[in-house]
Design an enzyme around this catalytic site. Structure first.
Site, PDB file in Angstrom:
ATOM      1  N   LYS A  35       0.845  -1.208   0.000  1.00  0.00           N
ATOM      2  CA  LYS A  35       0.000   0.000   0.000  1.00  0.00           C
ATOM      3  C   LYS A  35       0.873   1.248   0.000  1.00  0.00           C
ATOM      4  CE  LYS A  35      -0.251  -0.178   5.035  1.00  0.00           C
ATOM      5  NZ  LYS A  35      -0.945  -0.797   6.164  1.00  0.00           N
ATOM      6  N   TYR A 244      17.956  30.799   6.806  1.00  0.00           N
ATOM      7  CA  TYR A 244      16.855  31.597   7.371  1.00  0.00           C
ATOM      8  C   TYR A 244      17.061  31.875   8.858  1.00  0.00           C
ATOM      9  CZ  TYR A 244      13.899  30.953   3.247  1.00  0.00           C
ATOM     10  OH  TYR A 244      13.372  30.978   1.989  1.00  0.00           O
TER      11      TYR A 244
HETATM   12  C1  LIG Z   1      -0.214  -1.766   6.840  1.00  0.00           C
HETATM   13  C2  LIG Z   1      -0.798  -3.081   7.109  1.00  0.00           C
HETATM   14  C3  LIG Z   1       0.011  -4.244   7.053  1.00  0.00           C
HETATM   15  C4  LIG Z   1       1.516  -4.180   6.946  1.00  0.00           C
HETATM   16  O1  LIG Z   1       2.035  -3.747   8.199  1.00  0.00           O
HETATM   17  P1  LIG Z   1       3.589  -3.562   8.492  1.00  0.00           P
HETATM   18  O2  LIG Z   1       3.644  -3.202   9.928  1.00  0.00           O
HETATM   19  O3  LIG Z   1       4.066  -2.473   7.607  1.00  0.00           O
HETATM   20  O4  LIG Z   1       4.273  -4.851   8.206  1.00  0.00           O
HETATM   21  C5  LIG Z   1      -0.633  -5.458   7.138  1.00  0.00           C
HETATM   22  N1  LIG Z   1      -1.976  -5.549   7.330  1.00  0.00           N
HETATM   23  C6  LIG Z   1      -2.770  -4.461   7.426  1.00  0.00           C
HETATM   24  C7  LIG Z   1      -4.221  -4.619   7.634  1.00  0.00           C
HETATM   25  C8  LIG Z   1      -2.200  -3.186   7.339  1.00  0.00           C
HETATM   26  O5  LIG Z   1      -2.984  -2.097   7.458  1.00  0.00           O
END
Ligand SMILES: *Cc1c(COP(=O)(O)O)cnc(C)c1O
Length: 346
Positions: A35, A244
């Site tokens: 994702k 800055y």
């Molecule tokens: C983001 C997510 C993962 C992966 O998690 P990590 O901690 O990055 O390994 C797996 N399952 C769900 C439902 C998630 O939201």
């Protein structure tokens, strides 16, 4: 060097996947969570490399990502959509062969009514209180339909990075109870859950951050190098300030390099005063305030004038940067600038 270059080692991503896979029993599948554009590394490139390496199941958060992935990977792999089936999406999900991970009774009814006979997954709420069907509601759903069409039951651990957290055992028990009596493959563990041990592995694990070299998977290989081009080098006298607000003042003669990249590239301003860039392996402190597109580095200790400086390398990994910024590595990765030239190596 003309442009900022983010080098992404797809070979390292695949090796991290294999290493995680090696921590679970042979009968347990290791999927990949890709994702948020594969946590900023590039959805299509990362997923293709993992598919070539043997990964058969992928998870994304949004329908657009799922459709892109289907196009890139072809029909074989399973693509789990973690936002389930949102209103108006059922047809597109089904026709692309995406597996929506249904997260509420409302989504369950929507998808099973609009796309009868299509496969789906179910997300079960076990204590995180983010998304998922409550175990009591699960009991009220059509059991025969679930037995026929549900491909996977998952839940997500809220505190898996902390091995000693009481929540892990509680969620594990809630998941075992909720799924009891079903004969559908189950998945509870992401990266942190894999490290909690075999009780948490079930039939499929779905790591994300560990693939990309992030904590809590300490045995991960780094996957990124980020090199920033030097725009200008200037020698300044004691008492002159840089940047800055004029906050940083030289206490003796200094040589300052200005590089192209700043807080608009995801380099958080919390890092002011806490970061070094590397010139041929020599750490040079970033000084003065970060600008939107530039930062200034004290290269006085360096003998020659470098043409680029490294922000991310094996000595200063994304985990180190997250630690210095007081955030988690996921935020550093997913904030990586889309303006960098990306070079994929294997
Ligand atoms: C983001 C997510 C993962 C992966 O998690 P990590 O901690 O990055 O390994 C797996 N399952 C769900 C439902 C998630 O939201």
């Amino acid at each position: 060097m003309a442009h900022a270059q983010l080098t992404i080692d797809l070979g390292a991503v695949v090796r991290n996947w294999r290493r995680l896979d090696g921590l679970t029993p042979a009968g347990c599948e290791t999927a990949a969570t890709v994702k948020a554009d594969a946590y900023g590394l590039g959805l299509v490139e990362v997923a293709k490399a993992l598919a070539d390496g043997g990964c058969r199941t992928f998870f994304v958060a949004m329908l657009g990502e799922a459709l892109n992935l289907r196009k890139a990977l072809g029909d074989g792999p399973m693509i789990g959509l973690l936002s389930g089936c949102m209103q108006g999406d059922a047809e597109r999900i089904a026709s692309a062969g995406i597996c929506p991970m249904l997260l509420s009774v409302e989504q369950f009814n929507r998808y099973t009514e609009q796309c009868p006979g299509q496969h789906y997954g179910l997300q079960i709420e076990t204590g995180m209180n983010r998304v998922g069907i409550d175990p009591v509601d699960l009991r009220s759903l059509d059991r025969t339909g679930i037995a026929e069409n549900c491909r996977l039951m998952i839940s997500h651990l809220a505190d898996a990075d902390d091995i000693d957290s009481e929540m892990n055992r509680c969620q594990l028990n809630a998941f075992l109870q909720a799924t009891e009596g079903f004969t559908i493959p189950r998945s509870l563990a992401a990266t942190g859950g894999i490290l909690l041990g075999p009780d948490y592995h079930f039939d499929l694990c779905r790591p994300g951050i560990g693939l990309y070299g992030g904590d809590p998977f300490k045995d991960a290989e780094p996957t990124l190098t980020l090199a920033l081009p030097v725009l200008q080098v200037r020698d300044i006298q004691s008492g002159q300030s840089v940047g800055y607000g004029g906050e940083w003042v030289a206490v003796s003669r200094a040589r300052i390099a200005t590089v192209l990249s700043g807080y608009s590239d995801g380099i958080l301003r919390h890092l002011d005063g806490k970061l070094s860039l590397y010139a041929d392996g020599v750490a040079c402190p970033v000084i003065g305030r970060l600008s939107m597109d530039m930062m200034t580095v004290d290269i006085t200790a360096h003998k020659t004038i470098p043409d680029h400086l490294q922000l991310i390398n094996d000595r200063q990994t994304v985990n180190d940067i997250a630690g210095a910024a007081g955030t988690i590595v996921n935020e550093v990765l997913s904030g990586l600038s889309r303006r960098y030239d990306r070079i994929y190596v294997t």
